[in-house]
Structure formats: structure tokens, C-alpha cells
Design a protein around this motif. Structure first.
Motif, PDB file in Angstrom:
ATOM      1  N   VAL C 249       0.840  -1.212   0.000  1.00 52.01           N
ATOM      2  CA  VAL C 249       0.000   0.000   0.000  1.00 52.01           C
ATOM      3  C   VAL C 249       0.866   1.249   0.000  1.00 52.01           C
ATOM      4  O   VAL C 249       0.644   2.182  -0.786  1.00 52.01           O
ATOM      5  N   LEU C 250       1.905   1.275   0.872  1.00 49.98           N
ATOM      6  CA  LEU C 250       2.767   2.462   0.916  1.00 49.98           C
ATOM      7  C   LEU C 250       3.465   2.674  -0.426  1.00 49.98           C
ATOM      8  O   LEU C 250       3.604   3.804  -0.891  1.00 49.98           O
ATOM      9  N   SER C 251       3.876   1.571  -1.059  1.00 46.68           N
ATOM     10  CA  SER C 251       4.573   1.758  -2.330  1.00 46.68           C
ATOM     11  C   SER C 251       3.599   2.232  -3.413  1.00 46.68           C
ATOM     12  O   SER C 251       3.984   2.994  -4.305  1.00 46.68           O
ATOM     13  N   LEU C 252       2.336   1.796  -3.332  1.00 52.63           N
ATOM     14  CA  LEU C 252       1.345   2.291  -4.302  1.00 52.63           C
ATOM     15  C   LEU C 252       1.088   3.782  -4.105  1.00 52.63           C
ATOM     16  O   LEU C 252       1.035   4.550  -5.067  1.00 52.63           O
ATOM     17  N   ILE C 253       0.948   4.187  -2.824  1.00 53.50           N
ATOM     18  CA  ILE C 253       0.750   5.615  -2.552  1.00 53.50           C
ATOM     19  C   ILE C 253       1.932   6.408  -3.064  1.00 53.50           C
ATOM     20  O   ILE C 253       1.798   7.466  -3.684  1.00 53.50           O
ATOM     21  N   PHE C 254       3.127   5.844  -2.846  1.00 54.27           N
ATOM     22  CA  PHE C 254       4.337   6.538  -3.295  1.00 54.27           C
ATOM     23  C   PHE C 254       4.349   6.682  -4.812  1.00 54.27           C
ATOM     24  O   PHE C 254       4.676   7.739  -5.344  1.00 54.27           O
ATOM     25  N   LYS C 255       3.958   5.589  -5.501  1.00 50.46           N
ATOM     26  CA  LYS C 255       3.921   5.634  -6.968  1.00 50.46           C
ATOM     27  C   LYS C 255       2.991   6.732  -7.464  1.00 50.46           C
ATOM     28  O   LYS C 255       3.295   7.434  -8.421  1.00 50.46           O
ATOM     29  N   LEU C 256       1.843   6.834  -6.791  1.00 50.08           N
ATOM     30  CA  LEU C 256       0.860   7.844  -7.175  1.00 50.08           C
ATOM     31  C   LEU C 256       1.471   9.238  -7.038  1.00 50.08           C
ATOM     32  O   LEU C 256       1.425  10.064  -7.949  1.00 50.08           O
ATOM     33  N   PHE C 257       2.090   9.465  -5.868  1.00 47.84           N
ATOM     34  CA  PHE C 257       2.751  10.729  -5.607  1.00 47.84           C
ATOM     35  C   PHE C 257       3.840  11.000  -6.654  1.00 47.84           C
ATOM     36  O   PHE C 257       3.960  12.102  -7.184  1.00 47.84           O
ATOM     37  N   GLU C 258       4.599   9.959  -6.971  1.00 53.63           N
ATOM     38  CA  GLU C 258       5.672  10.088  -7.944  1.00 53.63           C
ATOM     39  C   GLU C 258       5.137  10.469  -9.316  1.00 53.63           C
ATOM     40  O   GLU C 258       5.658  11.362  -9.989  1.00 53.63           O
ATOM     41  N   SER C 259       4.054   9.788  -9.733  1.00 55.16           N
ATOM     42  CA  SER C 259       3.568  10.039 -11.088  1.00 55.16           C
ATOM     43  C   SER C 259       2.983  11.445 -11.199  1.00 55.16           C
ATOM     44  O   SER C 259       3.015  12.048 -12.271  1.00 55.16           O
ATOM     45  N   ILE C 260       2.492  11.985 -10.068  1.00 57.44           N
ATOM     46  CA  ILE C 260       1.977  13.357 -10.119  1.00 57.44           C
ATOM     47  C   ILE C 260       3.127  14.360 -10.085  1.00 57.44           C
ATOM     48  O   ILE C 260       3.230  15.252 -10.927  1.00 57.44           O
ATOM     49  N   SER C 261       4.036  14.167  -9.120  1.00 56.96           N
ATOM     50  CA  SER C 261       5.071  15.199  -8.930  1.00 56.96           C
ATOM     51  C   SER C 261       6.114  15.166 -10.046  1.00 56.96           C
ATOM     52  O   SER C 261       6.760  16.171 -10.307  1.00 56.96           O
ATOM     53  N   LEU C 262       6.280  14.026 -10.696  1.00 56.72           N
ATOM     54  CA  LEU C 262       7.301  13.949 -11.742  1.00 56.72           C
ATOM     55  C   LEU C 262       6.696  13.838 -13.133  1.00 56.72           C
ATOM     56  O   LEU C 262       7.351  13.386 -14.062  1.00 56.72           O
ATOM     57  N   LYS C 263       5.444  14.252 -13.261  1.00 54.69           N
ATOM     58  CA  LYS C 263       4.791  14.154 -14.566  1.00 54.69           C
ATOM     59  C   LYS C 263       5.644  14.865 -15.626  1.00 54.69           C
ATOM     60  O   LYS C 263       5.865  14.359 -16.723  1.00 54.69           O
ATOM     61  N   TRP C 264       6.133  16.046 -15.279  1.00 53.25           N
ATOM     62  CA  TRP C 264       6.949  16.816 -16.218  1.00 53.25           C
ATOM     63  C   TRP C 264       8.197  16.057 -16.617  1.00 53.25           C
ATOM     64  O   TRP C 264       8.633  16.092 -17.747  1.00 53.25           O
ATOM     65  N   TYR C 265       8.779  15.323 -15.642  1.00 57.72           N
ATOM     66  CA  TYR C 265      10.051  14.658 -15.883  1.00 57.72           C
ATOM     67  C   TYR C 265       9.880  13.493 -16.859  1.00 57.72           C
ATOM     68  O   TYR C 265      10.666  13.321 -17.781  1.00 57.72           O
ATOM     69  N   PHE C 266       8.813  12.719 -16.638  1.00 50.51           N
ATOM     70  CA  PHE C 266       8.565  11.600 -17.542  1.00 50.51           C
ATOM     71  C   PHE C 266       8.248  12.123 -18.944  1.00 50.51           C
ATOM     72  O   PHE C 266       8.690  11.566 -19.945  1.00 50.51           O
ATOM     73  N   GLY C 267       7.487  13.227 -19.005  1.00 49.79           N
ATOM     74  CA  GLY C 267       7.188  13.833 -20.303  1.00 49.79           C
ATOM     75  C   GLY C 267       8.448  14.321 -20.989  1.00 49.79           C
ATOM     76  O   GLY C 267       8.658  14.090 -22.186  1.00 49.79           O
ATOM     77  N   LEU C 268       9.308  14.962 -20.222  1.00 50.77           N
ATOM     78  CA  LEU C 268      10.560  15.487 -20.767  1.00 50.77           C
ATOM     79  C   LEU C 268      11.417  14.361 -21.337  1.00 50.77           C
ATOM     80  O   LEU C 268      11.930  14.445 -22.442  1.00 50.77           O
ATOM     81  N   ARG C 269      11.527  13.268 -20.552  1.00 45.09           N
ATOM     82  CA  ARG C 269      12.358  12.154 -21.013  1.00 45.09           C
ATOM     83  C   ARG C 269      11.765  11.521 -22.263  1.00 45.09           C
ATOM     84  O   ARG C 269      12.483  11.163 -23.186  1.00 45.09           O
ATOM     85  N   GLN C 270      10.454  11.393 -22.263  1.00 39.90           N
ATOM     86  CA  GLN C 270       9.768  10.832 -23.427  1.00 39.90           C
ATOM     87  C   GLN C 270      10.102  11.671 -24.663  1.00 39.90           C
ATOM     88  O   GLN C 270      10.445  11.137 -25.717  1.00 39.90           O
ATOM     89  N   SER C 271      10.013  12.997 -24.517  1.00 42.64           N
ATOM     90  CA  SER C 271      10.223  13.863 -25.678  1.00 42.64           C
ATOM     91  C   SER C 271      11.679  13.818 -26.117  1.00 42.64           C
ATOM     92  O   SER C 271      11.982  13.924 -27.296  1.00 42.64           O
ATOM     93  N   GLN C 272      12.602  13.611 -25.141  1.00 44.11           N
ATOM     94  CA  GLN C 272      14.015  13.511 -25.527  1.00 44.11           C
ATOM     95  C   GLN C 272      14.279  12.217 -26.265  1.00 44.11           C
ATOM     96  O   GLN C 272      15.054  12.173 -27.206  1.00 44.11           O
ATOM     97  N   ARG C 273      13.597  11.134 -25.835  1.00 46.48           N
ATOM     98  CA  ARG C 273      13.796   9.853 -26.507  1.00 46.48           C
ATOM     99  C   ARG C 273      13.198   9.877 -27.892  1.00 46.48           C
ATOM    100  O   ARG C 273      13.781   9.398 -28.843  1.00 46.48           O
TER     101      ARG C 273
END
Lengths: 276, 276, 276
Positions: C249-273
Motif C-alpha cells: 500500500v505504501l509503495s502504491l501511494i508513493f507511486k501515485l505521488f511520484e507520477s503526479i510530482s514527476l509528470k513533467w520529468y517523464f514527459g521530458l524524457r519521453q520527448s528527448q527519446r
């Protein structure tokens, strides 16, 4: 000579006054002289281009003027105030547009950020941001992120951010070196257009001779490293400029030949004071 | 005003200036010296209770007398053996499973969710089970180590196997390379940097759990000596043993990093480690 | 078109639309269901004392943990976990931002920090018992210290790696110190901070359990050990299950937090790839 430079009386409309600016780096206890001696003035409302061979210390010069580097000697004054750190009312557009926009902020937030730092209230911020984005033709992407835009559009955002800041002076460091030719022409026209409409003062650094002539009222040609000013060439082209007609004018061709020759001399190591 | 700005720059300026390698080394030495002096002086001045934190000199003399006992060396050997066996088994499982999962898309697709679920289960949750099954023996601690350390290796290797360049793979196939040849020349070079990262992570996790198992379960080793020292009120001796575990952890890090550099000296991406 | 290619195209057609969705869901649930069903039936009627039928474990779960124990054992453990983790986060990020920004402080503290990090966090428990006894404070502090290192060291790395052009941009536009911290430092280092926080979270869970197993009179870890010592097998297993669920459960909550707070980062990496 240096003394008389630093106490020279400033004429009233000189905005940026550079006197005997020097910059020496220490690399492994080995001093490297990047800038030897630069002296020039920029008047309010000017659009001045600085052109020089690659490795002429253009970026070092710009970073010193921006207050990001401490010069080793001489002085740079904005409105009579010594530049020791980034001064108020100075905007910079960097060459690396992708790295100068905050990837975690939207386009609108990026443009509004400097205003927020100045304590501009929310409503005014939104208004100025919208206006600036409108001016660079990006009103419809305000809510997107920088990495969702093409390179040319990202540089427009950087330009919008600078314009929204309503700077006293705008420094541009080879801003269009990394975009394709067509986009580059559009952006050059945009800079001319914004300069006209908003009465900006612009110092534009480039390695592209055509660009410097097309944009500027004056072109300063830099020497090789250690950098000095080799020549100060007035550009007497009509104020209304157009990518096609302006670049085909005989005067443009003559200026291109002149600046080209100066840059070639710079590459060959000619110093100011040498016989041409 | 400009005066004001100038003084603000000089205030604490030294904190933000970059250092060269020599200066960095000296700063590090100074930091360690200050750290050690604090450990010695703070208990003596009574800033911290000397009953709970003996001064460094006392800890060192306790360490020296510990080093003279055969029990210490036996415990150290036990810890290293448990760590080595646990790490070896984890690495073996991790490499095989990682290659299968990373290399075969169907396997990856159907195991992803299970791995995501199993991985966050803390291995220490199995302590009671391990104790019931294996008592205080080495196997109990091995169970903890393997459950914790396998994941790092497995996941890194599977990333590596996924990363095998499809073009290289197709090339190998079109030239009809034998399977073993493909493995050595295409798969191994791609997976190796990932595997080495996985190994480093697994090695430090395994050490933490080896000592934790000794601490909680009572498997013979340094962790158990710490408990005995604590229970018998040998405070200085306990700190000495904690220091030893720190040096052990440091040694594992340093040795694995040295191996990493040796194995990957040809690999350009050694310095840039993946995010995950 | 070769035969295999034909098969591939056919499969791609089949995979699009509903078939693809079904396959996706199947990939997620198939293996977990198979594993649980296997456990259920293979353990049904088990005579092995240590491995009771899963049915018994599930039946024991509710009365063991959700009648009273949730308020006396489970929630206090979780609060201590979150409290220690929060303290580690605040100190780790704050100190990390300072050390990451200052080359001098970083060089000064680096070797000492490398050593402190190398100490297995669980050996801090016997030391802290000397100072704080076996109460809640000791456990919160242990969790905070253990989770601190990964957060601190990753934050330092992240702050150090913030793009220079972005730093210059922040200086040129004279962002206030608060804005520099929140918009430049915190967000710029957030990918590494999140990595550190994820590692810190798993360390924190381990320390929550171990500190309660080592010396405590309450908490999940203590209760599970009590069941083990009284040979209450289904209850002990239900405790292991509870810890597993907590970790997930804690890791799922963490994942959720991660996907929200790092949305820009994943998008940035995607666009660089994707590379434009």
C-alpha cells in the motif's frame, strides 16, 4: 588611460557603458586571457549586434555583462550603476533554449515567473503574460509544457519571458544558433518587430554575419581571443527590413563583404591598431 | 544601492565558489578531522552524556582490545561468509530470472504485476518464519538476505536485457551467429553495465540484512557481538563494533566500485547511471 | 512478406481493440491469481505446523488485527513510521539543498557522510536505546536516521546536477531566495529526491519492524514476534501478510505521488527519446 576611461563623463542617453572590461580565467593555475579590453557604449533604444569568430569569448562577454561572471578588471555600468550581479531590468535570452526554460512549469508559468519574483500581482501577471505570448504568436500554447514544443517555439517562449519582464536592456546570446533556417528567419523578424513596437534596447550576440547585419543598427566585430573590439560598423539599411528585399540590396552585400573581411582578419589574428 | 549589492555578494561568497581537486581533498580531510575531534571532545565537555557516548579515544582502545580477541575475527568471518553466500545466491537467481524476464517480452508482460507486488514486501517480515524454520542458524539470515537482495539484481538485469539493441540482435541473426556467440558478443556487453549496478545495490543491501539478521535472530557474526556488548553494558566496545560495521560497509562500496570500473572501463556510459 | 511477418501482422490486428485490453488485464491478474490459488489449495488441510492452510490465515486476519489491535498496535506503528520518515524528508531535503549548492560544504562533509551512510542503519538501534530507552521516541529517531541517508545523498546529487543555464536564468531574472528554493532547487532536484525518498521509504519500513522486534512492548513487529514465540501460527502468518500489505500500500501511494510530482520529468524524457 584606464583611469580616464573609468571617470569619463557619461552622456545622458548611454544605457550600457563598458569600459576596459577584462576577464582572465585560471585553469589549473594557468591564467587564460579570455577578454583583454572592451570599451563600448549602448544607447537606449539601440539594437546592437556583436559578431565574432567562434571561440572569440562572446559568451564570456555576455555573461560578464549579465552579472553572471565577475570581470577581472574594468567596468560595465547599466544606467550608471556598476554591474556586479544580475541587475534589475536586464533580461537574457540564452542559446540553449531547452535548458533555460523550467521544464516543470507551463509556458505561461515560465513567462510569469520573473514577474512573480518582482512582486507583480496575479492579475497584472496574467495580463502581461498573455500579452507577451500573443506578441510572439504563442497565445494558444500557454498551458503546455516547454518540452511539448519545437525548438523554435521554445525560443519564442524565452523571448516572451524576456519581453513580459519589460527589461531596460535585452541581451541575447546566439539565440537562434540551434534552430533551422526557416524558423531562424521568422525569429529574426520577430526580434526586429518586438524591438520596434516595444522600444527595447537589444544587445544581440551572434557568429552569423548576415544575421548581425540584417538585425542591427550597429555591428561590433570582435577579435580572436583574447577579445578586443576590432571594428564598430554602422548599418545604414532602411528601418523597414524584409528577409528577401533587404538581403538583396547592394548595401547589404557591401556590408556583408566588409564585415566578412573583418571577421576573416579576426580569425587570422589581427588586433586593433594593426594596419589593415 | 549598488554598494548594498556589492556587500551582499561578498557575504558568504566562499561557500559558493567552486573548488579544484586539491582543495576538495583538503576540505574532505578537514571535515573528517573536525568530525573526529567532535567525537572526542563533545563527550569530554559533557555536551553529550559520556556514559552513553564515550570519547573517541576510549572507543578506539576498546576496538584495539577487540581486535586482539579471536571471537572478533570469528564473528567478522561469519558475517562475511553469510554475506557472501547470500549475495552469491541472490546474484545467481537475479541474473537468470532477470534475463528471462527482460529478454522474453511475454514473460515480462505476465510477471510485471507480481514483481511489483512482491518487491515492496519488507524481507524482515519473514523473520519469525525464518526463526521457526531455521532457528538462529545462518540459513535464517540467508532467507532474509536473499529475499531482499534478489530484487535489485533481477530488476537491473531485466532492464539490461530489454535494452539489447534490436538492430544488433537482428544483425547477429542475419549473419547466422551461433547462439553462444550472440550471447557473448551482443547480450553480455549490453547487460553488463546494468548487472554491475545491480550487483553494487545487492551487495550493500545484503550486508545490511546480514548484520540485521545477526542483531535480531542471533545468527553468529558482528551483529550478535553488538547485542552482547550492549546487554553487558560494554558501551565503548559496542561503539567500536558499530564503527567496524561502518568500515565494512565502506569497504564493500569501495571494492565494488573498483570492480565496476575495471569491468566497465571500456564502457562509455559508466559515469551516467540510470535513474531507476 | 515472409510467413512470420504475416503472422505478426495478423497478431497485431488481433491485439488492437478489445483483444488488447483483455490481454492487458490478463497479464496483470493472471500470475497473482495462479499463485494465490496454488497457495490456497496446496496448503488446504496442511498438517505442517509451520505452514497452516491459507484459509486459516485469512480467517485469523480480521480478529487478530481489526479488533482493538488496529488502534493499539497497527496505527501507532504506522504513525511512528510516517513521523520518522517525515523528519528524514525535511532534514534530508533541507540539508541536501544546502550541501548540494555549496561546493565547499559538500567537499567538507562528503567523506564523513560516506562513512555514516555505510553503517547499517539497524545497528543504530542498540545505540539509541542507551539514549532514549525502548519507547516511541527511540523508534521514530531510528526510522528518521535510517531514512535520512538515501534522501540526503540523493538530494545533494540532484541539486548538484541542476542545469547551469537554468541556474543562470534564475539569477538573471532575480528570483527571490524562496522562489529559488521552491522553483529551482526543489523541483530541479525532484527526480533524484524522489529516488532517494523511495529508497528511504523501504529502509523506514524495515526499521519500523526491526525496532519493534528488537526491543519494544508494542507495535506490529513486537506483536508478530509474540505470536511466533507462542506458536500461534495462523496469527503470525497473518502478521507477515499485514506487513506485506502495508509495504504494498505504501509503495502504491508513493507511486501515485511520484507520477503526479514527476509528470513533467517523464514527459521530458519521453520527448528527448522521441527526439525531434
Amino acid at each position: 588611460m584606464t583611469i580616464s576611461d573609468s571617470v569619463s563623463v557619461q552622456s545622458p542617453d548611454v544605457l550600457l557603458q563598458v569600459r576596459g572590461l577584462r576577464k582572465t580565467y585560471e585553469v589549473r593555475n594557468d591564467p587564460i586571457e579570455a577578454i583583454r579590453r572592451l570599451t563600448f557604449d549602448i544607447h537606449a533604444g539601440d539594437l546592437v549586434c556583436i559578431v565574432g569568430p567562434s571561440g572569440a569569448g562572446k559568451t564570456t562577454l555576455l555573461r560578464s555583462l549579465a552579472g553572471l561572471l565577475t570581470p577581472s578588471g574594468g567596468s560595465a555600468k547599466l544606467d550608471g550603476e556598476e554591474i556586479v550581479e544580475p541587475p534589475k531590468g536586464m533580461a537574457v535570452v540564452f542559446q540553449e533554449y531547452a535548458r533555460s526554460l523550467f521544464p516543470w512549469l507551463t509556458i505561461a508559468q515560465n513567462v510569469a515567473l520573473p514577474l512573480k519574483a518582482q512582486g507583480v500581482d496575479r492579475a497584472t501577471r496574467a495580463e502581461k503574460t498573455a500579452k507577451a505570448l500573443e506578441a510572439v504568436g504563442l497565445a494558444d500554447v500557454a498551458k503546455r509544457y516547454p518540452w511539448q514544443l519545437s525548438g523554435g517555439m521554445q525560443q519564442r517562449v524565452a523571448l516572451a519571458r524576456a519581453v513580459a519582464y519589460e527589461p531596460r536592456i535585452l541581451l541575447m546570446d546566439e539565440p537562434f544558433a540551434a534552430v533551422d533556417a526557416q524558423t531562424r528567419a521568422d525569429l529574426e523578424d520577430l526580434v526586429r518587430n518586438l524591438w520596434h513596437r516595444l522600444g527595447l534596447t537589444v544587445l544581440f550576440v551572434t557568429h552569423d554575419i548576415d544575421e548581425s547585419i540584417y538585425l542591427g543598427q550597429r555591428v561590433l566585430v570582435l577579435s580572436n581571443r583574447p577579445t578586443e573590439i576590432l571594428d564598430d560598423i554602422a548599418i545604414n539599411l532602411p528601418d523597414e527590413r524584409d528577409q528577401l528585399t533587404t538581403r538583396n540590396e547592394p548595401e547589404f552585400a557591401r556590408l556583408r563583404a566588409e564585415v566578412y573581411e573583418r571577421v576573416q582578419q579576426a580569425k587570422a589574428g589581427r588586433r586593433p591598431g594593426d594596419a589593415a | 544601492m549598488s554598494n548594498n549589492v556589492a556587500t551582499r555578494r561578498s557575504w558568504l561568497w566562499f561557500l559558493w565558489t567552486p573548488l579544484n581537486a586539491v582543495q576538495r581533498a583538503w576540505a574532505g580531510v578537514a571535515g573528517v578531522v573536525v568530525f573526529l575531534v567532535c567525537l572526542q571532545v563533545l563527550p569530554l565537555t559533557g555536551a553529550v552524556d559520556p556514559k552513553h557516548t564515550p570519547p573517541l579515544s576510549e572507543v578506539i582502545s576498546a576496538l584495539v582490545s577487540r581486535l586482539a580477541t579471536p571471537q572478533f575475527w570469528e564473528a567478522l568471518l561469519n558475517t562475511l561468509t553469510t554475506w557472501g553466500i547470500g549475495l552469491g545466491i541472490s546474484v545467481a537467481i537475479g541474473v537468470v530470472a532477470g534475463l528471462l524476464i527482460g529478454g522474453i517480452p511475454v514473460v515480462r508482460e505476465f510477471t510485471a504485476s507480481t514483481i511489483e507486488f512482491l518487491r515492496p514486501i519488507p524481507s524482515v517480515a519473514f523473520i519469525p518464519l525464518a526463526v521457526l524454520l531455521y532457528g538462529t542458524g545462518r540459513d535464517a539470515t540467508l532467507l532474509l538476505i536473499i529475499y531482499a537482495a534478489v530484487w535489485q539484481m533481477l530488476i537491473q538485469v531485466s532492464y539490461g536485457a530489454q535494452d539489447v539493441d534490436p538492430v544488433a540482435r537482428d544483425t547477429a541473426r542475419s549473419y547466422r551467429f551461433p547462439k553462444g556467440f550472440t550471447l557473448i558478443n551482443v547480450v553480455v556487453p549490453t547487460v553488463l553495465p546494468y548487472a554491475v549496478t545491480g550487483f553494487r545495490l545487492s551487495a550493500s543491501v545484503a550486508l545490511i540484512l546480514a548484520i540485521t539478521g545477526e542483531l535480531i535472530i542471533g545468527t553468529p557474526g558482528l551483529g550478535k557481538l553488538i547485542v552482547i556488548a550492549q546487554e553487558s553494558g560494554a558501551v565503548a566496545s559496542m561503539y567500536a563494533l558499530v564503527l567496524v560495521t561502518g568500515f565494512l560497509g565502506l569497504a564493500v562500496n569501495v571494492i565494488v566500485r573498483m570492480m565496476e570500473r575495471r569491468v566497465l572501463h571500456w564502457h562509455a556510459s559508466v559515469r551516467r547511471e540510470g535513474m531507476k | 512478406m515472409s510467413a512470420t511477418e504475416l503472422v505478426r501482422t495478423a497478431r497485431m490486428k488481433r491485439d488492437s481493440g478489445i483483444g488488447k485490453q483483455v490481454r492487458k488485464v490478463l497479464a496483470v491478474v493472471a500470475l497473482p491469481i495462479v499463485l494465490i490459488v496454488t497457495w490456497w489449495f496446496s496448503s488446504a488441510g496442511s498438517q505442517n505446523f509451520f505452514f497452516p492452510p491459507l484459509e486459516q490465515i485469512v480467517t485469523a486476519f480480521q480478529p487478530t488485527w481489526f479488533t482493538g489491535a488496529i488502534e493499539t498496535e497497527v496505527l501507532p506503528s504506522v504513525w511512528r513510521l510516517l513521523g520518522g520518515y517525515l523528519v528524514a524528508g525535511v532534514i534530508g531535503i533541507g540539508l541536501g539543498a544546502l550541501l548540494g549548492s555549496s561546493p565547499v560544504l559538500r567537499a567538507f562533509t562528503e567523506p564523513a557522510l560516506e562513512f555514516l551512510r555505510a553503517i547499517p542503519p539497524t545497528v543504530m538501534i542498540p545505540i539509541l536505546i542507551l539514549f532514549l530507552g525502548i519507547g516511541a521516541e527511540m523508534r521514530v529517531v531510528v526510522i528518521a536516521i535510517g531514512a535520512l541517508w538515501p534522501i540526503l545523498l540523493n538530494t545533494i546529487e540532484g541539486v548538484r546536477a541542476i542545469d547551469e543555464v537554468l541556474r543562470d536564468t534564475a539569477r538573471v531574472y532575480r528570483l527571490t531566495p524562496m522562489m529559488r528554493f521552491s522553483t529551482l532547487i526543489l523541483r530541479g532536484a525532484s527526480p533524484q529526491i524522489v529516488t532517494g525518498a523511495r529508497q528511504g521509504l523501504s529502509v523506514a519500513i524495515i526499521l519500523m519492524v526491526i525496532s519493534e522486534m528488537f526491543a519494544a512492548q508494542d507495535g506490529i513487529g513486537f506483536t508478530i514476534i509474540r505470536f511466533q514465540k507462542s506458536y500461534a501460527m495462523p496469527e503470525m502468518w497473518s502478521g507477515i501478510l499485514l506487513l506485506g500489505v502495508l509495504g504494498i500500500v505504501l509503495s502504491l501511494i508513493f507511486k501515485l505521488f511520484e507520477s503526479i510530482s514527476l509528470k513533467w520529468y517523464f514527459g521530458l524524457r519521453q520527448s528527448q527519446r522521441g527526439g525531434n
